[in-house]
Design a protein around this motif. Sequence first.
Motif, PDB file in Angstrom:
ATOM      1  N   HIS A  74      58.375  31.700  77.639  1.00 22.19           N
ATOM      2  CA  HIS A  74      57.124  32.436  77.500  1.00 22.19           C
ATOM      3  C   HIS A  74      57.356  33.679  76.658  1.00 22.19           C
ATOM      4  N   GLY A  75      56.310  34.121  75.981  1.00 25.74           N
ATOM      5  CA  GLY A  75      56.387  35.376  75.237  1.00 25.74           C
ATOM      6  C   GLY A  75      57.397  35.337  74.100  1.00 25.74           C
ATOM      7  N   ILE A  76      58.164  36.413  73.954  1.00 27.73           N
ATOM      8  CA  ILE A  76      59.108  36.499  72.840  1.00 27.73           C
ATOM      9  C   ILE A  76      60.263  35.525  72.996  1.00 27.73           C
ATOM     10  N   HIS A  77      60.431  34.969  74.197  1.00 27.81           N
ATOM     11  CA  HIS A  77      61.504  34.003  74.425  1.00 27.81           C
ATOM     12  C   HIS A  77      61.013  32.557  74.359  1.00 27.81           C
ATOM     13  N   PHE A  78      59.777  32.339  73.903  1.00 28.14           N
ATOM     14  CA  PHE A  78      59.265  30.974  73.800  1.00 28.14           C
ATOM     15  C   PHE A  78      60.142  30.172  72.849  1.00 28.14           C
ATOM     16  N   CYS A  79      60.467  28.954  73.245  1.00 23.36           N
ATOM     17  CA  CYS A  79      61.406  28.107  72.495  1.00 23.36           C
ATOM     18  C   CYS A  79      60.934  27.836  71.072  1.00 23.36           C
ATOM     19  N   ILE A  80      61.757  28.196  70.103  1.00 26.44           N
ATOM     20  CA  ILE A  80      61.403  27.995  68.700  1.00 26.44           C
ATOM     21  C   ILE A  80      61.357  26.506  68.346  1.00 26.44           C
ATOM     22  N   GLY A  81      62.041  25.672  69.126  1.00 29.13           N
ATOM     23  CA  GLY A  81      62.067  24.243  68.829  1.00 29.13           C
ATOM     24  C   GLY A  81      61.025  23.430  69.570  1.00 29.13           C
ATOM     25  N   ALA A  82      60.096  24.099  70.263  1.00 25.65           N
ATOM     26  CA  ALA A  82      59.092  23.384  71.057  1.00 25.65           C
ATOM     27  C   ALA A  82      58.280  22.370  70.243  1.00 25.65           C
ATOM     28  N   PRO A  83      57.768  22.740  69.063  1.00 25.86           N
ATOM     29  CA  PRO A  83      56.987  21.755  68.289  1.00 25.86           C
ATOM     30  C   PRO A  83      57.804  20.518  67.917  1.00 25.86           C
ATOM     31  N   LEU A  84      59.073  20.725  67.556  1.00 22.25           N
ATOM     32  CA  LEU A  84      59.916  19.583  67.191  1.00 22.25           C
ATOM     33  C   LEU A  84      60.188  18.712  68.410  1.00 22.25           C
ATOM     34  N   SER A  85      60.457  19.319  69.546  1.00 21.43           N
ATOM     35  CA  SER A  85      60.720  18.557  70.758  1.00 21.43           C
ATOM     36  C   SER A  85      59.510  17.716  71.152  1.00 21.43           C
ATOM     37  N   ARG A  86      58.332  18.307  71.077  1.00 19.88           N
ATOM     38  CA  ARG A  86      57.117  17.558  71.405  1.00 19.88           C
ATOM     39  C   ARG A  86      56.896  16.410  70.437  1.00 19.88           C
ATOM     40  N   LEU A  87      57.164  16.652  69.152  1.00 19.06           N
ATOM     41  CA  LEU A  87      56.996  15.604  68.146  1.00 19.06           C
ATOM     42  C   LEU A  87      57.967  14.462  68.400  1.00 19.06           C
ATOM     43  N   GLU A  88      59.233  14.785  68.675  1.00 19.39           N
ATOM     44  CA  GLU A  88      60.234  13.743  68.940  1.00 19.39           C
ATOM     45  C   GLU A  88      59.840  12.915  70.153  1.00 19.39           C
ATOM     46  N   ALA A  89      59.331  13.573  71.186  1.00 20.32           N
ATOM     47  CA  ALA A  89      58.919  12.849  72.388  1.00 20.32           C
ATOM     48  C   ALA A  89      57.737  11.933  72.097  1.00 20.32           C
ATOM     49  N   ARG A  90      56.761  12.423  71.327  1.00 20.94           N
ATOM     50  CA  ARG A  90      55.601  11.597  70.999  1.00 20.94           C
ATOM     51  C   ARG A  90      56.010  10.370  70.190  1.00 20.94           C
ATOM     52  N   VAL A  91      56.865  10.582  69.199  1.00 22.28           N
ATOM     53  CA  VAL A  91      57.294   9.465  68.363  1.00 22.28           C
ATOM     54  C   VAL A  91      58.088   8.456  69.190  1.00 22.28           C
ATOM     55  N   GLY A  92      59.073   8.950  69.931  1.00 25.55           N
ATOM     56  CA  GLY A  92      59.932   8.057  70.706  1.00 25.55           C
ATOM     57  C   GLY A  92      59.166   7.262  71.747  1.00 25.55           C
ATOM     58  N   LEU A  93      58.313   7.927  72.501  1.00 27.27           N
ATOM     59  CA  LEU A  93      57.588   7.239  73.569  1.00 27.27           C
ATOM     60  C   LEU A  93      56.507   6.313  73.031  1.00 27.27           C
ATOM     61  N   SER A  94      55.854   6.692  71.947  1.00 24.94           N
ATOM     62  CA  SER A  94      54.821   5.821  71.387  1.00 24.94           C
ATOM     63  C   SER A  94      55.432   4.530  70.858  1.00 24.94           C
ATOM     64  N   VAL A  95      56.580   4.629  70.203  1.00 21.68           N
ATOM     65  CA  VAL A  95      57.259   3.428  69.701  1.00 21.68           C
ATOM     66  C   VAL A  95      57.714   2.551  70.861  1.00 21.68           C
ATOM     67  N   LEU A  96      58.247   3.177  71.908  1.00 24.01           N
ATOM     68  CA  LEU A  96      58.690   2.414  73.071  1.00 24.01           C
ATOM     69  C   LEU A  96      57.526   1.652  73.699  1.00 24.01           C
ATOM     70  N   LEU A  97      56.409   2.330  73.911  1.00 24.71           N
ATOM     71  CA  LEU A  97      55.257   1.685  74.548  1.00 24.71           C
ATOM     72  C   LEU A  97      54.682   0.568  73.686  1.00 24.71           C
ATOM     73  N   GLU A  98      54.819   0.695  72.374  1.00 23.54           N
ATOM     74  CA  GLU A  98      54.327  -0.346  71.476  1.00 23.54           C
ATOM     75  C   GLU A  98      55.217  -1.579  71.501  1.00 23.54           C
ATOM     76  N   ARG A  99      56.521  -1.363  71.676  1.00 26.91           N
ATOM     77  CA  ARG A  99      57.481  -2.461  71.504  1.00 26.91           C
ATOM     78  C   ARG A  99      57.861  -3.183  72.786  1.00 26.91           C
ATOM     79  N   VAL A 100      57.619  -2.577  73.945  1.00 17.62           N
ATOM     80  CA  VAL A 100      57.989  -3.241  75.196  1.00 17.62           C
ATOM     81  C   VAL A 100      56.754  -3.493  76.040  1.00 17.62           C
ATOM     82  N   ARG A 101      56.759  -4.611  76.721  1.00 18.16           N
ATOM     83  CA  ARG A 101      55.639  -4.964  77.586  1.00 18.16           C
ATOM     84  C   ARG A 101      55.732  -4.192  78.895  1.00 18.16           C
ATOM     85  N   GLY A 102      56.954  -3.986  79.368  1.00 19.44           N
ATOM     86  CA  GLY A 102      57.150  -3.275  80.617  1.00 19.44           C
ATOM     87  C   GLY A 102      58.590  -2.837  80.767  1.00 19.44           C
TER      88      GLY A 102
END
Length: 247
Positions: A188-216
Motif C-alpha cells: 500500500h502507499g509508497i510501498h505498493f509493489c512496482i511489479g503488480a501490473p506484470l504479475s496480474r498480466l502473467e496470471a491472466r495469461v497463464g490461467l486463461s490459456v489453462l482454462l482454454e486447453r484443459v477440460r478439468g
Amino acid sequence: MTCNPNVIMALGYAVAGSEEAARVQGEFASVSSEMRVYLRDLVEQRRAVPKDDLLTRLVEAEVDGARLTEEELLGFFQLLLSAGHETTTNLLNNALLCLVEHPEQLARLRAESGLLPSAIEEVLRYRSPVQAMFRVTRSEVSLHGQVIPAGKMVLAMIGSANRDPRKFHDAERFDITREPNPHIAFGHGIHFCIGAPLSRLEARVGLSVLLERVRGFALASDAPWEPRKAIHVHGTTRLPIRFEPRP
C-alpha cells in the motif's frame, strides 16, 4: 518505514529460529556472494557494450548525478528474482488450489470468463503469495494504543489483514465475484509493489490459456500437496494435479 529486500528471506528463518535458520542464513550469504561476483562481470560488460535490456538501464540510471552502487544493483537483482519470480509462481499455484477446493467457483469462472480478473484479485486476498513483510520504523509510531519506537523492526501481517472481517464481508469465503476487494497483497502507499501490473498480466495469461486447453483438473488422489515452509510467503512446495485435456 524501510527494509532491505535482500534480507527478508533470511530474516524470516531467523525469526523462526532453529538449526534450519542458521543453515539458511549461511546459504543466503554464500549465494549473495556468488551473485555479487556474477553481477559485477555483467555490469562491466554492459558498461562497455550497452544493450537494450534492464541491466543496461539500471547501470545507466542517474538521479542528480548519482548512479546505483554495486550493492544497490545487487539488491535490485535479488529483489527481481524473489519478488518478480517466486511470487507469481505462488499466485498461479494458489489460484489452481483455490479453484480445485471450490469447484462451484471454478464452474462459474468457466461460465463467465470475464470474471478472471476478479478471480485473480480474490486469490491474492484469500491466499496472499506474500503473507508478511518486515519493516523498520523511521520514527515513533502510535498504533491502537501502543507505541512502536523508532528503529524497531515490525512484521506486518499481510495475509491476516486480507482476512480481516472488519474489512471483508464473510472474509473466510472464497468468492471470485467479491466487490469491493480492497486487499493489500501488493502492499500500500509508497510501498505498493512496482511489479503488480506484470504479475496480474502473467496470471491472466497463464490461467486463461489453462482454462482454454484443459477440460478439468483435480488434485492427485495418490499424493497430498505440500505448503511452503516459510513464514513470509504462501504457496506450495508440491502440488500434484491431474489434468483432463480437451479432445
